[in-house]
Write an enzyme that holds these catalytic residues in place. Structure first.
Site, PDB file in Angstrom:
ATOM      1  N   SER A 124       1.766  -2.773  -8.317  1.00 48.04           N
ATOM      2  CA  SER A 124       1.197  -1.758  -9.198  1.00 48.04           C
ATOM      3  C   SER A 124       1.900  -1.781 -10.547  1.00 48.04           C
ATOM      4  O   SER A 124       3.092  -2.104 -10.636  1.00 48.04           O
ATOM      5  CB  SER A 124       1.419  -0.399  -8.528  1.00 48.04           C
ATOM      6  OG  SER A 124       1.194   0.635  -9.446  1.00 48.04           O
ATOM      7  N   TYR A 149       6.837   6.469  -4.212  1.00 49.78           N
ATOM      8  CA  TYR A 149       5.752   5.483  -4.069  1.00 49.78           C
ATOM      9  C   TYR A 149       6.026   4.273  -4.964  1.00 49.78           C
ATOM     10  O   TYR A 149       6.027   3.128  -4.512  1.00 49.78           O
ATOM     11  CB  TYR A 149       4.387   6.122  -4.415  1.00 49.78           C
ATOM     12  CG  TYR A 149       3.319   5.079  -4.650  1.00 49.78           C
ATOM     13  CD1 TYR A 149       2.832   4.319  -3.585  1.00 49.78           C
ATOM     14  CD2 TYR A 149       2.826   4.816  -5.936  1.00 49.78           C
ATOM     15  CE1 TYR A 149       1.875   3.326  -3.800  1.00 49.78           C
ATOM     16  CE2 TYR A 149       1.875   3.838  -6.155  1.00 49.78           C
ATOM     17  CZ  TYR A 149       1.407   3.101  -5.081  1.00 49.78           C
ATOM     18  OH  TYR A 149       0.471   2.118  -5.290  1.00 49.78           O
ATOM     19  N   LYS A 153       7.111   0.177  -4.123  1.00 45.65           N
ATOM     20  CA  LYS A 153       6.481  -1.062  -4.636  1.00 45.65           C
ATOM     21  C   LYS A 153       7.534  -1.944  -5.319  1.00 45.65           C
ATOM     22  O   LYS A 153       7.539  -3.156  -5.166  1.00 45.65           O
ATOM     23  CB  LYS A 153       5.362  -0.725  -5.628  1.00 45.65           C
ATOM     24  CG  LYS A 153       4.151  -0.067  -4.994  1.00 45.65           C
ATOM     25  CD  LYS A 153       3.357  -1.027  -4.124  1.00 45.65           C
ATOM     26  CE  LYS A 153       2.218  -0.337  -3.422  1.00 45.65           C
ATOM     27  NZ  LYS A 153       1.530  -1.155  -2.430  1.00 45.65           N
TER      28      LYS A 153
HETATM   29  P1  NAD Z   1      -6.259   3.277   0.221  1.00 40.76           P
HETATM   30  O1  NAD Z   1      -5.396   4.377   0.728  1.00 40.76           O
HETATM   31  O2  NAD Z   1      -7.686   3.593  -0.053  1.00 40.76           O
HETATM   32  O3  NAD Z   1      -6.196   2.027   1.225  1.00 40.76           O
HETATM   33  C1  NAD Z   1      -5.041   1.715   1.953  1.00 40.76           C
HETATM   34  C2  NAD Z   1      -5.466   1.519   3.396  1.00 40.76           C
HETATM   35  O4  NAD Z   1      -4.318   1.179   4.173  1.00 40.76           O
HETATM   36  C3  NAD Z   1      -6.074   2.774   4.025  1.00 40.76           C
HETATM   37  O5  NAD Z   1      -7.317   2.441   4.601  1.00 40.76           O
HETATM   38  C4  NAD Z   1      -5.066   3.201   5.091  1.00 40.76           C
HETATM   39  O6  NAD Z   1      -5.688   3.785   6.205  1.00 40.76           O
HETATM   40  C5  NAD Z   1      -4.384   1.870   5.414  1.00 40.76           C
HETATM   41  N1  NAD Z   1      -3.012   1.983   5.901  1.00 40.76           N
HETATM   42  C6  NAD Z   1      -1.987   2.676   5.352  1.00 40.76           C
HETATM   43  N2  NAD Z   1      -0.884   2.532   6.093  1.00 40.76           N
HETATM   44  C7  NAD Z   1      -1.196   1.718   7.135  1.00 40.76           C
HETATM   45  C8  NAD Z   1      -0.475   1.199   8.230  1.00 40.76           C
HETATM   46  N3  NAD Z   1       0.809   1.511   8.427  1.00 40.76           N
HETATM   47  N4  NAD Z   1      -1.107   0.380   9.097  1.00 40.76           N
HETATM   48  C9  NAD Z   1      -2.414   0.069   8.908  1.00 40.76           C
HETATM   49  N5  NAD Z   1      -3.156   0.533   7.890  1.00 40.76           N
HETATM   50  C10 NAD Z   1      -2.552   1.353   7.011  1.00 40.76           C
HETATM   51  O7  NAD Z   1      -5.562   2.683  -1.067  1.00 40.76           O
HETATM   52  P2  NAD Z   1      -6.166   1.679  -2.153  1.00 40.76           P
HETATM   53  O8  NAD Z   1      -6.431   2.445  -3.398  1.00 40.76           O
HETATM   54  O9  NAD Z   1      -7.242   0.857  -1.571  1.00 40.76           O
HETATM   55  O10 NAD Z   1      -4.888   0.794  -2.430  1.00 40.76           O
HETATM   56  C11 NAD Z   1      -4.692  -0.467  -1.810  1.00 40.76           C
HETATM   57  C12 NAD Z   1      -3.360  -1.014  -2.229  1.00 40.76           C
HETATM   58  O11 NAD Z   1      -3.309  -1.105  -3.662  1.00 40.76           O
HETATM   59  C13 NAD Z   1      -2.175  -0.135  -1.826  1.00 40.76           C
HETATM   60  O12 NAD Z   1      -1.104  -0.979  -1.487  1.00 40.76           O
HETATM   61  C14 NAD Z   1      -1.870   0.633  -3.091  1.00 40.76           C
HETATM   62  O13 NAD Z   1      -0.529   1.037  -3.133  1.00 40.76           O
HETATM   63  C15 NAD Z   1      -2.161  -0.415  -4.148  1.00 40.76           C
HETATM   64  N6  NAD Z   1      -2.494   0.149  -5.458  1.00 40.76           N
HETATM   65  C16 NAD Z   1      -3.486   1.069  -5.572  1.00 40.76           C
HETATM   66  C17 NAD Z   1      -3.772   1.633  -6.814  1.00 40.76           C
HETATM   67  C18 NAD Z   1      -4.845   2.695  -6.956  1.00 40.76           C
HETATM   68  O14 NAD Z   1      -4.832   3.422  -7.949  1.00 40.76           O
HETATM   69  N7  NAD Z   1      -5.799   2.814  -6.029  1.00 40.76           N
HETATM   70  C19 NAD Z   1      -3.072   1.207  -7.963  1.00 40.76           C
HETATM   71  C20 NAD Z   1      -2.078   0.245  -7.822  1.00 40.76           C
HETATM   72  C21 NAD Z   1      -1.790  -0.287  -6.555  1.00 40.76           C
END
Ligand code: NAD
Ligand code: UDP
Length: 338
Positions: A124, A149, A153
């Site tokens: 991120s 958080y 990362k």
């Molecule tokens: P999200 O919460 O929609 O998706 C993450 C998924 O991981 C969820 O479906 C959740 O149920 C699953 N999950 C969490 N912990 C778990 C575990 N221990 N075992 C199995 N499944 C698990 O989030 P997103 O927005 O799709 O983000 C995806 C990735 O991108 C994440 O790593 C997040 O940190 C990163 N990210 C997101 C953003 C954003 O703004 N959405 C920005 C930068 C980075």
């Protein structure tokens, strides 16, 4: 060639899986539904007209992971699974470090056990902390993060750098996302946050649909053109295509690589509100409130390295982001809850 997607029923994972299936990849999906709905699978199957190979479980569960790796010959892991709420991480740091760090360590151990060497990691822009210069390029300092958080990362990036150094056969890509927004143009899959959204786009769409009364703009006294915070918003389908590009190029871009996935353009909160109102015809009532702790004035990417090496660039405009975010919210006023 099978690609394992962790956290695949989440927001970014679901859009990426759809694109991978449409491009003919063989995909295995893991999720524990801690922040997503099983309905996502039905919807991806409907859109792709393909069956999704899904295993429900937690990435911290080594036995579960081993059973998945034993059943399928996996060549690459795209690792989305993570808890992601900045505010929640401040009140629940242990849960965040346990889920994000222990989960990734378990995954890396199991990959090592089965000799899987290709890894694509959801990092991120938050790892840059308060930007030392803008636009942010991959050589900018990282660390000095402002919440657990972001720190998880940052720590994971360091862990992955050390792991790759110890095992040069590993190919690891750290993809630093800027602000993912929007949805698939069908309106069948999109972002469905739990409770009151933390992020600007879902907050605005929920005001527009009548679930929330008004937006609070967190500060209009930043040193930006109109005083409100500036961010690099990227359409989630562009982000998905960034993962396809990373996958396609990893055999050439070996070792440890790091890429920004952003558009290179910044928009202020007020510009987002105005564009949303203009395109949808919906009025977004707002008040200006205090700055949100930990927020920075502005942040946008230099996407040049990804353009050069991944042969990828974001193609969708702010208008596309607004149209698709609103289409998703309008067709699914309560998200995946029908
Ligand atoms: P999200 O919460 O929609 O998706 C993450 C998924 O991981 C969820 O479906 C959740 O149920 C699953 N999950 C969490 N912990 C778990 C575990 N221990 N075992 C199995 N499944 C698990 O989030 P997103 O927005 O799709 O983000 C995806 C990735 O991108 C994440 O790593 C997040 O940190 C990163 N990210 C997101 C953003 C954003 O703004 N959405 C920005 C930068 C980075
Ligand atoms: N923001 C806002 N009101 C909200 C949510 C966000 O004014 O209800 C602002 C926030 O201060 C930042 C921008 O919108 O300037 C993007 O915030 P978001 O939480 O979506 O992403 P961040 O870049 O903070 O991860």
């Amino acid at each position: 060639m099978k690609i394992l997607i962790t956290g695949g029923t989440g927001y970014i994972g679901s859009h990426t899986i759809l694109m991978l299936l449409n491009e003919g990849y063989d995909v295995i999906v893991i999720d524990n539904f801690s922040n997503s709905s099983p309905k996502v699978i039905e919807r991806i199957e409907f859109l792709s007209q393909k069956k999704v190979c899904f295993h429900e479980g937690d990435i911290r569960d080594e036995r579960f992971l081993k059973s998945v790796f034993k059943e399928h010959v996996i060549t690459t892991v795209i690792h989305f699974a993570s808890l992601k709420s900045v505010s929640e991480s401040i009140s629940m740091p242990i849960e965040y470090y346990d889920n994000n760090i222990s989960g990734t360590l378990t995954l890396l151990k199991v990959m090592n056990y089965f000799g899987v060497n290709n890894f694509i990691f959801s990092s991120s822009a938050t790892v840059y902390g308060a930007p030392s210069r803008i636009p942010l390029d991959e050589s900018c300092d990282t660390g000095d993060t402002t919440n657990p958080y972001g720190t998880s990362k940052y720590f994971l990036e360091q862990i992955l750098i050390d792991t790759q150094r110890a095992n040069p056969a590993l190919n690891i890509m750290l993809l630093r996302y800027f602000n993912p927004v929007g949805a698939h143009s069908s309106g069948f899959i999109g972002e469905d946050p739990n409770g009151i959204p933390n992020n600007l786009f879902p907050y605005i769409t929920q005001v527009a649909i009548g679930r929330l009364p008004r937006l609070s703009i967190f500060g209009d006294d930043y040193p930006t053109e109109d005083g409100t915070g500036v961010r690099d918003y990227i359409h989630v389908m562009d982000l998905a295509s960034g993962h396809v590009a990373a996958l396609n190029r990893q055999h050439v871009l070996t070792g440890l690589r790091c890429y920004n996935l952003g558009t290179g353009k910044g928009y202020s909160v007020k510009e987002i509100v105005e564009t949303f109102q203009k395109i949808t015809g919906k009025k977004i009532p707002y008040i200006v409130s205090a700055r949100r702790p930990g927020d920075i004035a502005e942040c946008w990417s230099s996407p040049e390295l990804a353009q050069k090496e991944l042969h990828w660039e974001a193609k969708r405009s702010l208008e596309d982001m607004v149209i698709d975010a609103w289409n998703w919210q309008n067709k699914n006023p309560n998200g995946y809850l029908e």
